[in-house]
Design a protein around this motif. Structure first.
Motif, PDB file in Angstrom:
ATOM      1  N   THR A   2      -2.925  -5.346  25.395  1.00 34.89           N
ATOM      2  CA  THR A   2      -2.565  -3.923  25.376  1.00 34.89           C
ATOM      3  C   THR A   2      -3.377  -3.202  24.296  1.00 34.89           C
ATOM      4  O   THR A   2      -3.979  -3.833  23.427  1.00 34.89           O
ATOM      5  N   VAL A   3      -3.368  -1.886  24.349  1.00 31.59           N
ATOM      6  CA  VAL A   3      -4.076  -1.082  23.349  1.00 31.59           C
ATOM      7  C   VAL A   3      -3.496  -1.362  21.966  1.00 31.59           C
ATOM      8  O   VAL A   3      -4.242  -1.520  20.989  1.00 31.59           O
ATOM      9  N   LYS A   4      -2.196  -1.449  21.892  1.00 34.85           N
ATOM     10  CA  LYS A   4      -1.532  -1.716  20.604  1.00 34.85           C
ATOM     11  C   LYS A   4      -1.964  -3.079  20.049  1.00 34.85           C
ATOM     12  O   LYS A   4      -2.245  -3.208  18.857  1.00 34.85           O
ATOM     13  N   GLN A   5      -2.025  -4.079  20.889  1.00 34.30           N
ATOM     14  CA  GLN A   5      -2.482  -5.403  20.454  1.00 34.30           C
ATOM     15  C   GLN A   5      -3.935  -5.345  19.998  1.00 34.30           C
ATOM     16  O   GLN A   5      -4.308  -5.957  18.997  1.00 34.30           O
ATOM     17  N   TRP A   6      -4.757  -4.607  20.734  1.00 33.70           N
ATOM     18  CA  TRP A   6      -6.163  -4.469  20.380  1.00 33.70           C
ATOM     19  C   TRP A   6      -6.304  -3.814  19.005  1.00 33.70           C
ATOM     20  O   TRP A   6      -7.087  -4.254  18.176  1.00 33.70           O
ATOM     21  N   LEU A  95      -3.062   9.467  11.955  1.00 27.02           N
ATOM     22  CA  LEU A  95      -1.986   8.499  12.139  1.00 27.02           C
ATOM     23  C   LEU A  95      -2.550   7.117  12.482  1.00 27.02           C
ATOM     24  O   LEU A  95      -2.144   6.101  11.909  1.00 27.02           O
ATOM     25  N   LEU A  96      -3.505   7.082  13.396  1.00 28.58           N
ATOM     26  CA  LEU A  96      -4.108   5.802  13.801  1.00 28.58           C
ATOM     27  C   LEU A  96      -4.838   5.125  12.640  1.00 28.58           C
ATOM     28  O   LEU A  96      -4.739   3.900  12.470  1.00 28.58           O
ATOM     29  N   ILE A  97      -5.527   5.904  11.841  1.00 32.03           N
ATOM     30  CA  ILE A  97      -6.235   5.326  10.693  1.00 32.03           C
ATOM     31  C   ILE A  97      -5.250   4.766   9.679  1.00 32.03           C
ATOM     32  O   ILE A  97      -5.432   3.647   9.172  1.00 32.03           O
ATOM     33  N   LEU A  98      -4.201   5.525   9.394  1.00 32.24           N
ATOM     34  CA  LEU A  98      -3.201   5.049   8.437  1.00 32.24           C
ATOM     35  C   LEU A  98      -2.563   3.742   8.912  1.00 32.24           C
ATOM     36  O   LEU A  98      -2.334   2.827   8.117  1.00 32.24           O
ATOM     37  N   ARG A  99      -2.296   3.663  10.196  1.00 34.12           N
ATOM     38  CA  ARG A  99      -1.601   2.481  10.727  1.00 34.12           C
ATOM     39  C   ARG A  99      -2.533   1.283  10.948  1.00 34.12           C
ATOM     40  O   ARG A  99      -2.218   0.163  10.548  1.00 34.12           O
ATOM     41  N   TYR A 100      -3.664   1.516  11.591  1.00 32.53           N
ATOM     42  CA  TYR A 100      -4.471   0.397  12.067  1.00 32.53           C
ATOM     43  C   TYR A 100      -5.708   0.085  11.229  1.00 32.53           C
ATOM     44  O   TYR A 100      -6.344  -0.942  11.450  1.00 32.53           O
ATOM     45  N   ALA A 120       6.843  10.506  13.898  1.00 33.11           N
ATOM     46  CA  ALA A 120       5.665   9.651  13.729  1.00 33.11           C
ATOM     47  C   ALA A 120       5.525   8.709  14.923  1.00 33.11           C
ATOM     48  O   ALA A 120       4.413   8.470  15.412  1.00 33.11           O
ATOM     49  N   HIS A 121       6.635   8.201  15.432  1.00 32.80           N
ATOM     50  CA  HIS A 121       6.591   7.310  16.602  1.00 32.80           C
ATOM     51  C   HIS A 121       6.223   8.064  17.883  1.00 32.80           C
ATOM     52  O   HIS A 121       5.521   7.518  18.747  1.00 32.80           O
ATOM     53  N   VAL A 122       6.683   9.304  18.011  1.00 34.95           N
ATOM     54  CA  VAL A 122       6.306  10.123  19.166  1.00 34.95           C
ATOM     55  C   VAL A 122       4.796  10.348  19.146  1.00 34.95           C
ATOM     56  O   VAL A 122       4.113  10.195  20.168  1.00 34.95           O
ATOM     57  N   LEU A 123       4.280  10.704  17.979  1.00 31.06           N
ATOM     58  CA  LEU A 123       2.832  10.919  17.842  1.00 31.06           C
ATOM     59  C   LEU A 123       2.060   9.625  18.108  1.00 31.06           C
ATOM     60  O   LEU A 123       0.978   9.647  18.700  1.00 31.06           O
ATOM     61  N   HIS A 124       2.627   8.513  17.668  1.00 29.03           N
ATOM     62  CA  HIS A 124       1.976   7.220  17.874  1.00 29.03           C
ATOM     63  C   HIS A 124       1.813   6.935  19.364  1.00 29.03           C
ATOM     64  O   HIS A 124       0.755   6.471  19.807  1.00 29.03           O
ATOM     65  N   LYS A 125       2.851   7.212  20.127  1.00 24.92           N
ATOM     66  CA  LYS A 125       2.776   6.989  21.578  1.00 24.92           C
ATOM     67  C   LYS A 125       1.651   7.830  22.177  1.00 24.92           C
ATOM     68  O   LYS A 125       0.863   7.332  22.997  1.00 24.92           O
TER      69      LYS A 125
END
Length: 137
Positions: A2-6, A95-100, A120-125
């Motif tokens: 999945t994208v999240k796993q990637w 958000l993506l940079i902060l997380r991944y 933050a979770h809504v934006l993450h989706k």
């Protein structure tokens, strides 16, 4: 995958590096404590080599492994950043940079960005959907 796993590949490598560093510190402690004590009570056998020397070799092996994993982490982060930088929305990119890339927790991300945990979770989706489109194009 999945994208999240990637996107999480870097996090997993980073965690492995952290564990290797802990083990490396322990190996150094063992090597230096033996070296400082003069190796009293240890027998040197020509077939097995010196115990203190083997402990320093073990420490050096950790260094080599850590260096290889850091190189891999750098390469994976570059792949991830390339995909993230293709996202048009600045907020989603942040958000993506902060997380991944920086591996912030969700709580840290919400505080840093000034959002609620839920938002933050809504934006993450939304961000994941953007990255999926980029990876599939």
């Amino acid at each position: 995958m999945t994208v999240k796993q990637w996107l999480n590949r870097g996090y997993r490598i980073n965690e492995e590096i952290n564990e290797l560093v802990k083990e490396q510190k322990q190996a150094l402690l063992q090597a230096t404590s033996t070296a400082l004590s003069g190796g009293e009570g240890e027998k040197v056998q020509s077939s097995n080599g010196n115990t203190t020397e083997r402990r320093f070799v073990n420490y050096a092996a950790y260094s080599e492994t850590i260096d290889k994993r850091i190189d891999e982490l750098y390469a994976v982060k570059n792949e991830i950043l390339t995909a993230i930088n293709s996202v048009d929305d600045n907020t989603l990119r942040e958000l993506l940079i902060l997380r991944y890339v920086k591996f912030y927790t969700w709580e840290e991300i919400a505080i840093k960005m000034g959002y609620t945990f839920q938002w933050a979770h809504v934006l993450h989706k939304r961000a994941l959907q953007n990255v999926e489109k980029i990876l599939n194009s």
